[in-house]
Design an enzyme around this catalytic site. Sequence first.
Site, PDB file in Angstrom:
ATOM      1  N   VAL A 207       0.858  -1.186   0.000  1.00 40.91           N
ATOM      2  CA  VAL A 207       0.000   0.000   0.000  1.00 40.91           C
ATOM      3  C   VAL A 207       0.892   1.232   0.000  1.00 40.91           C
ATOM      4  CG1 VAL A 207      -1.805   1.304   1.186  1.00 40.91           C
ATOM      5  CG2 VAL A 207      -1.801  -1.184   1.322  1.00 40.91           C
ATOM      6  N   HIS A 208       0.726   2.091  -1.007  1.00 37.01           N
ATOM      7  CA  HIS A 208       1.517   3.319  -1.011  1.00 37.01           C
ATOM      8  C   HIS A 208       0.835   4.485  -1.710  1.00 37.01           C
ATOM      9  CE1 HIS A 208       2.433   2.138  -5.158  1.00 37.01           C
ATOM     10  NE2 HIS A 208       2.755   3.394  -5.350  1.00 37.01           N
TER      11      HIS A 208
END
Length: 358
Positions: A207-208
Amino acid sequence: MKKIVTIVGARPQFIKAAMVSRALKAKGFSEIIVHTGQHFDKNMSEVFFEEMEIPYPDYNLEIQGLSHGAMTGRMMESVEDVLLKEKPDRVMVFGDTNSTLAGALAAAKLNIPVAHVEAGLRSFNNEMPEEINRILTDRISSVLFCPTDVAVANLKKEGFDSFDCQIVKNGDVMQDAALFYAAKSDDRSTILKNLELEGKPFVLATVHRQENTDNPERIRAIFDSLNEIHRGKEVVMPLHPRTRQIIKNLGIEPDFHVIDPVGYFDMLQLLKNCQLVFTDSGGLQKEAFFFAKHCITLRDETEWTELVDGGFNMLAGSDGNRILEAYRIMSAKQSNFSINLYGDGEASNVIADFLATL
């Protein structure tokens, strides 16, 4: 000898540039590599040059940690200085980052032709900074290297046939890299042993994206869902430093296995041995397909629509119920991954061959 200045700055661009640089060298091009510094952590940057045997950048601009506008502006200024000094025949940019747009704008304003690798992608969500970057970069590029038929169709719908540019379907250079480096990762990566994952079932998550990390409700829902999944199966997440700081500030405590960012060989091993992928990354959606893994995308849309249409990928956004339902469906799904969506591993050679004719 034709001179090309290649602009890179983020992890996926290092991987793409590794393959294209090899093809350019074989064709006799002189290449100057400029690293903007957008990804500055050793595990996010330097390790890729070491592992993938990419020539170290001729210039490192060391620009990071700023707002979108400030970062793009600083990069444009510094890239312009490099271009005035090097006087290349062409500038090459990759993907959809601030480095991509800054490199393309600096070149266009100096009347240096721009080649955009991974052109034509559209999420049709203008709230994504990446969407703005890719649209503007496409518009000022003279050669548009498209990975898929969908990307070519997107450009034609937007009228690019009437612009002063050339559209080339070349395939996906990420697949070139996956095929080339897969065997090397078997010998060079020890991550499965280090994490005690050998022979164990696990799912891989990343997740970014700003749309998730900058929205407390979305990031909480995603981590809550992964915590729930972890109760039945190990979840492993290489975590971007920025995301790690955000969840710390929000008091989010993952129950699953959070690790530091990993190099490309380690990521290949995690991909090859996981059972399923959760991600909001564009590149990882494709890499999951390359290694015959189903993917659940933690976004509301994707540029890689052919993966969703083919049943290899499922959009779940950040809604907890949708994420858990997608996990249930995709865990049981059987798919034929032998379909050729992204070329035959020759995308980089197509790029070099085409540029050699200009």
